[in-house]
Design a protein around this motif. Structure first.
Motif, PDB file in Angstrom:
ATOM      1  N   GLY A  97     -16.841 -37.548  18.197  1.00 36.30           N
ATOM      2  CA  GLY A  97     -16.339 -38.700  18.036  1.00 36.30           C
ATOM      3  C   GLY A  97     -17.691 -38.991  17.044  1.00 36.30           C
ATOM      4  O   GLY A  97     -17.922 -37.807  16.095  1.00 36.30           O
ATOM      5  N   SER A  98     -18.043 -40.357  16.815  1.00 33.43           N
ATOM      6  CA  SER A  98     -18.863 -40.051  15.570  1.00 33.43           C
ATOM      7  C   SER A  98     -20.923 -39.424  16.400  1.00 33.43           C
ATOM      8  O   SER A  98     -21.484 -39.864  15.717  1.00 33.43           O
ATOM      9  CB  SER A  98     -19.588 -41.975  15.796  1.00 33.43           C
ATOM     10  OG  SER A  98     -19.670 -42.004  17.127  1.00 33.43           O
ATOM     11  N   SER A  99     -20.428 -39.172  17.393  1.00 34.35           N
ATOM     12  CA  SER A  99     -21.949 -38.839  17.589  1.00 34.35           C
ATOM     13  C   SER A  99     -21.391 -37.730  18.954  1.00 34.35           C
ATOM     14  O   SER A  99     -19.916 -37.841  19.668  1.00 34.35           O
ATOM     15  CB  SER A  99     -22.966 -39.521  18.901  1.00 34.35           C
ATOM     16  OG  SER A  99     -21.918 -40.518  19.898  1.00 34.35           O
ATOM     17  N   THR A 100     -21.993 -36.720  19.404  1.00 34.28           N
ATOM     18  CA  THR A 100     -21.646 -35.565  20.756  1.00 34.28           C
ATOM     19  C   THR A 100     -22.862 -35.304  21.339  1.00 34.28           C
ATOM     20  O   THR A 100     -24.224 -35.162  20.813  1.00 34.28           O
ATOM     21  CB  THR A 100     -20.710 -34.751  20.377  1.00 34.28           C
ATOM     22  OG1 THR A 100     -20.050 -34.177  21.091  1.00 34.28           O
ATOM     23  CG2 THR A 100     -21.710 -33.331  19.307  1.00 34.28           C
ATOM     24  N   GLN A 137     -31.158 -25.410  31.204  1.00 29.42           N
ATOM     25  CA  GLN A 137     -29.819 -26.093  30.168  1.00 29.42           C
ATOM     26  C   GLN A 137     -31.024 -27.201  29.207  1.00 29.42           C
ATOM     27  O   GLN A 137     -30.875 -28.122  30.635  1.00 29.42           O
ATOM     28  CB  GLN A 137     -28.548 -26.729  30.655  1.00 29.42           C
ATOM     29  CG  GLN A 137     -28.122 -25.798  30.845  1.00 29.42           C
ATOM     30  CD  GLN A 137     -26.130 -25.817  31.525  1.00 29.42           C
ATOM     31  OE1 GLN A 137     -25.940 -26.772  31.407  1.00 29.42           O
ATOM     32  NE2 GLN A 137     -25.521 -24.909  30.939  1.00 29.42           N
ATOM     33  N   VAL A 138     -30.487 -27.469  28.160  1.00 32.58           N
ATOM     34  CA  VAL A 138     -30.426 -28.725  27.646  1.00 32.58           C
ATOM     35  C   VAL A 138     -29.451 -28.930  26.385  1.00 32.58           C
ATOM     36  O   VAL A 138     -29.024 -28.498  25.986  1.00 32.58           O
ATOM     37  CB  VAL A 138     -31.918 -28.010  26.676  1.00 32.58           C
ATOM     38  CG1 VAL A 138     -32.276 -29.317  25.849  1.00 32.58           C
ATOM     39  CG2 VAL A 138     -32.957 -27.243  26.870  1.00 32.58           C
ATOM     40  N   SER A 139     -30.200 -30.655  27.035  1.00 32.97           N
ATOM     41  CA  SER A 139     -29.007 -31.557  25.524  1.00 32.97           C
ATOM     42  C   SER A 139     -29.635 -32.379  24.901  1.00 32.97           C
ATOM     43  O   SER A 139     -30.156 -32.985  25.898  1.00 32.97           O
ATOM     44  CB  SER A 139     -27.621 -31.955  27.475  1.00 32.97           C
ATOM     45  OG  SER A 139     -27.587 -31.110  28.079  1.00 32.97           O
ATOM     46  N   HIS A 140     -28.867 -32.618  24.195  1.00 37.27           N
ATOM     47  CA  HIS A 140     -29.275 -33.348  22.925  1.00 37.27           C
ATOM     48  C   HIS A 140     -27.532 -34.425  22.503  1.00 37.27           C
ATOM     49  O   HIS A 140     -27.560 -33.541  22.452  1.00 37.27           O
ATOM     50  CB  HIS A 140     -30.048 -32.971  22.038  1.00 37.27           C
ATOM     51  CG  HIS A 140     -31.530 -32.165  22.116  1.00 37.27           C
ATOM     52  ND1 HIS A 140     -30.860 -30.270  22.032  1.00 37.27           N
ATOM     53  CD2 HIS A 140     -32.250 -32.401  22.508  1.00 37.27           C
ATOM     54  CE1 HIS A 140     -32.077 -30.167  22.675  1.00 37.27           C
ATOM     55  NE2 HIS A 140     -33.146 -31.375  23.142  1.00 37.27           N
ATOM     56  N   HIS A 141     -28.242 -35.465  22.670  1.00 40.27           N
ATOM     57  CA  HIS A 141     -27.286 -36.427  22.116  1.00 40.27           C
ATOM     58  C   HIS A 141     -27.679 -36.531  20.388  1.00 40.27           C
ATOM     59  O   HIS A 141     -28.856 -37.166  20.204  1.00 40.27           O
ATOM     60  CB  HIS A 141     -27.489 -38.218  22.798  1.00 40.27           C
ATOM     61  CG  HIS A 141     -25.656 -38.300  22.646  1.00 40.27           C
ATOM     62  ND1 HIS A 141     -24.206 -38.161  22.670  1.00 40.27           N
ATOM     63  CD2 HIS A 141     -25.499 -39.947  21.719  1.00 40.27           C
ATOM     64  CE1 HIS A 141     -23.400 -38.837  22.537  1.00 40.27           C
ATOM     65  NE2 HIS A 141     -24.268 -40.152  21.837  1.00 40.27           N
ATOM     66  N   VAL A 142     -26.554 -36.565  19.893  1.00 43.52           N
ATOM     67  CA  VAL A 142     -27.105 -36.584  18.360  1.00 43.52           C
ATOM     68  C   VAL A 142     -25.626 -37.605  17.652  1.00 43.52           C
ATOM     69  O   VAL A 142     -24.173 -37.191  18.079  1.00 43.52           O
ATOM     70  CB  VAL A 142     -26.545 -35.286  17.943  1.00 43.52           C
ATOM     71  CG1 VAL A 142     -26.648 -35.259  16.594  1.00 43.52           C
ATOM     72  CG2 VAL A 142     -27.652 -34.236  18.614  1.00 43.52           C
ATOM     73  N   ASP A 143     -26.271 -38.524  17.052  1.00 46.70           N
ATOM     74  CA  ASP A 143     -25.637 -39.724  15.988  1.00 46.70           C
ATOM     75  C   ASP A 143     -24.882 -38.644  14.797  1.00 46.70           C
ATOM     76  O   ASP A 143     -26.101 -38.160  14.170  1.00 46.70           O
ATOM     77  CB  ASP A 143     -26.295 -40.311  15.919  1.00 46.70           C
ATOM     78  CG  ASP A 143     -25.177 -41.806  15.527  1.00 46.70           C
ATOM     79  OD1 ASP A 143     -24.845 -41.563  14.367  1.00 46.70           O
ATOM     80  OD2 ASP A 143     -25.428 -43.134  15.522  1.00 46.70           O
ATOM     81  N   PHE A 144     -23.523 -38.462  14.054  1.00 47.11           N
ATOM     82  CA  PHE A 144     -23.424 -38.259  13.092  1.00 47.11           C
ATOM     83  C   PHE A 144     -23.887 -38.716  12.166  1.00 47.11           C
ATOM     84  O   PHE A 144     -22.948 -38.362  10.612  1.00 47.11           O
ATOM     85  CB  PHE A 144     -21.761 -37.207  12.735  1.00 47.11           C
ATOM     86  CG  PHE A 144     -22.168 -36.430  14.329  1.00 47.11           C
ATOM     87  CD1 PHE A 144     -22.944 -35.366  13.866  1.00 47.11           C
ATOM     88  CD2 PHE A 144     -20.902 -36.781  15.368  1.00 47.11           C
ATOM     89  CE1 PHE A 144     -22.155 -33.755  15.006  1.00 47.11           C
ATOM     90  CE2 PHE A 144     -20.898 -35.604  16.313  1.00 47.11           C
ATOM     91  CZ  PHE A 144     -21.352 -34.389  15.937  1.00 47.11           C
TER      92      PHE A 144
END
Length: 176
Positions: A97-100, A137-144
């Motif tokens: 979507g517009s972020s992931t 594990q490292v997760s980051h939410h990124v907006d496009f």
């Protein structure tokens, strides 16, 4: 006067000939410097490791795309992993979507300064870890930020106590 070689000498010589290649390979093999790579969405090196795309050496070392900080290179400046630069290899593109959320697998931890995400020269996001050691594990939410369509995202893990970073490229279809 020549003596005939004894059976024991012949066996010792044969054993030496048989073991020589094993010893040479064992002594000259470069150990993998296991560190980290993006597994979700699947980065190019993750696709190589899982056999989704046919690649060279990177298929055995998805965690080793390491190079000097500041590069904008899917291979981290490493010619051994040049396959990762090849946009025509048929990389699987993940619809987002517009972020992931990007997830890194981190088998060997390093003190971390920042995690960065780019499309071209545009920095999408930066996460400052202030020298912390990451979990497995490292997760980051990124907006496009208004990007759409097929894009190549460069994910960068900057190490705090060296001049190096780890690189991963992820092919996405934003809004797909």
């Amino acid at each position: 006067m020549h003596k005939k070689p004894s059976i024991q000498r012949k066996l010792a010589a044969l054993a030496g000939v048989a073991l020589a290649p094993v010893l040479v390979l064992g002594l000259t093999a470069t150990p993998a410097n296991a560190h980290g790579w993006v597994t979700n969405p699947a980065s190019r090196q993750d696709q190589c490791a899982r056999g989704v795309v046919q690649c060279g050496e990177i298929q055995w070392e998805p965690q080793s795309v390491e190079g000097p900080k500041g590069l904008k290179d899917c291979a981290g400046g490493n010619s051994r992993f040049a396959d990762l630069r090849d946009d025509s290899k048929g990389w699987h593109v993940t619809d987002v979507g517009s972020s992931t959320t990007f997830t890194w697998n981190v088998p060997v931890k390093h003190s971390t300064s920042t995690w960065q995400y780019f499309i071209g020269d545009t920095k999408l996001a930066e996460f400052d870890d202030g020298g912390a050691i990451p979990p497995d594990q490292v997760s980051h939410h990124v907006d496009f930020q208004g990007f759409t369509g097929k894009q190549k995202v460069l994910a960068v893990w900057n190490i705090a106590d060296t001049a190096n970073a780890f690189y991963a490229c992820v092919d996405v279809n934003i809004g797909g």
